[in-house]
Design an enzyme around this catalytic site. Structure first.
Site, PDB file in Angstrom:
ATOM      1  N   LYS A   1       0.833  -1.213   0.000  1.00  0.00           N
ATOM      2  CA  LYS A   1       0.000   0.000   0.000  1.00  0.00           C
ATOM      3  C   LYS A   1       0.861   1.255   0.000  1.00  0.00           C
ATOM      4  O   LYS A   1       0.548   2.227  -0.688  1.00  0.00           O
ATOM      5  CB  LYS A   1      -0.943   0.005   1.210  1.00  0.00           C
TER       6      LYS A   1
ATOM      7  N   LYS B   1      -6.343 -10.847  -5.679  1.00  0.00           N
ATOM      8  CA  LYS B   1      -7.477 -11.040  -4.762  1.00  0.00           C
ATOM      9  C   LYS B   1      -8.572  -9.985  -4.988  1.00  0.00           C
ATOM     10  O   LYS B   1      -8.272  -8.846  -5.392  1.00  0.00           O
ATOM     11  CB  LYS B   1      -7.016 -11.045  -3.308  1.00  0.00           C
TER      12      LYS B   1
ATOM     13  N   LYS C   1     -11.673  -4.039  -2.885  1.00  0.00           N
ATOM     14  CA  LYS C   1     -12.243  -2.786  -3.368  1.00  0.00           C
ATOM     15  C   LYS C   1     -11.163  -1.742  -3.573  1.00  0.00           C
ATOM     16  O   LYS C   1     -11.301  -0.867  -4.420  1.00  0.00           O
ATOM     17  CB  LYS C   1     -13.240  -2.264  -2.343  1.00  0.00           C
TER      18      LYS C   1
END
Ligand code: TYM
Length: 344
Positions: A124, A207, A210
């Protein structure tokens, strides 16, 4: 007394804890099959604690009015999916301040390098760049460890992507126990093979998530049936014609078979047999129908529950009180063992 001996079954129930972030209006099918479905099963035979981890979700910037709604929508969906507040303790993380308090203690015992090796943080933060990455994202797994250790959990039902965070939790629990004496139960991840990683329908090697996709490959539990039917019918498939499970050569078909199998309760070979001699089109139509019919009552029930916020809040109050009773005892032991002076 008539001399009869009555045997009382006295095996203590195992403690289960898990959490989910209220980052969106709706959970997705990966959240359900990877985690929530197991939460529902485990509440029947365990002393289960489940929390909506609103503090973790603060790592994503959200408007206050959206955030409030998403928290309640999360609770409503969890109940609609089968969590029963009479059987489990369902609560909101921020209602129990001991989570932050133990989080700080554990931060003081976590190496900077150790936290830097967490792959979710690395992924991230690399995507966002360091100036747009908040420090809370770095300490996120340590707060997660506090969530788990506070409740002396034996089992933590999660998807595959959480394996490393559970490992860190175990390390921190063991470190504390060896420095200050037995204080925490060392938990095990409860990660089932089937469903532990549901993939994106448009990119079936990644995977379902969202935050990392356009949304076209994500099945949202609260979406209208037409939307989900369309997404499944447009799912990326593989070369060939047969509906067979082969994650390497046929990731798209295998992902859909996993979903079909988890929702029908048929194993993979039975599921394959249902489509022998049939093409991808028929298969995708059947998967769409199974998903939509499975989710229809869930969506209806969640929407119904959301009409009565006062009721949801009263359930959460009971959950917070039950959670607090356990968490505050653990925190007290932690402070005592570390030599913090209790308030007089
Ligand atoms: P969150 O909200 O990101 O995910 C909630 C759960 O859904 C699982 N999951 C998936 N499983 C299978 N396939 C997927 N595509 C998929 N996407 C998500 C996750 O593994 C997770 O179990 N860090 C946690 C939240 C947390 C927590 C805790 C969990 C905070 N404190 C304490 C357990 C115990 C998380 O991933 O949330």
């Amino acid at each position: 007394m008539d001399g009869k001996i009555i045997l009382v079954a006295n095996t203590p129930k195992e403690r289960v804890l898990s959490g989910i972030q209220p980052t969106h209006e709706s959970f997705h099918l990966g959240n359900y099959l990877g985690a929530i479905k197991q939460w529902v099963d485990l509440q029947n035979t365990n002393d289960a604690f489940y929390c909506v981890v609103d503090l973790h979700a603060l790592t994503v910037e959200t408007k206050p009015e959206d955030f409030k709604r998403r928290n309640l929508a999360s609770v409503a969906q969890l109940i609609a999916l089968g969590l029963d507040p009479e059987k489990c303790t369902l609560f909101i993380q921020s209602h129990v301040p001991a989570h932050n308090q133990l989080g700080w203690v554990l931060e003081c015992m976590t190496g900077f390098g150790e936290a830097s090796r967490m792959t979710q943080f690395k992924d991230k933060s690399q995507k966002a760049g360091s100036d747009r990455t908040v420090v809370g994202l770095f300490t996120y797994p340590i707060l997660q460890a506090a969530d788990i250790l506070l409740y002396q959990a034996n089992k933590v039902p999660v998807g595959e992507d959480q394996r490393q965070h559970i490992e860190l939790t175990r390390d921190l629990g063991q470190r504390f126990n060896s420095r200050f004496g037995e204080t925490f139960t060392i938990p095990e991840g409860y990660i089932l093979k089937a469903g532990a990683k549901i993939n994106d329908l448009q990119d079936p090697t990644s995977k379902m998530s969202k935050s990392s996709s356009s949304g076209a490959g994500v099945i949202e539990l609260m979406d209208a049936p037409e939307i989900n039917t369309k997404k499944i019918k447009s799912a990326v498939t593989d070369t060939g014609r047969d509906v067979t499970f082969d994650e390497k050569e046929k990731p798209g078909i295998s992902n859909l078979l996993t979903i079909y199998s988890a929702l029908t309760g048929k194993d993979i070979s039975q599921s394959q047999a249902d489509f022998e001699g049939k093409g991808y089109g028929d298969f995708k139509g059947a998967v769409a129908e199974v998903v939509v019919e499975y989710l229809r009552p869930v969506r209806e029930k969640a929407n119904e529950l959301l009409k009565d916020e006062a009721h949801l809040n009263s359930l959460l109050k009971i959950g917070a009180e039950k959670a607090e009773a356990v968490a505050s005892q653990t925190l007290k032991n932690v402070y005592d063992r570390m030599g913090l002076i209790p308030r007089g």
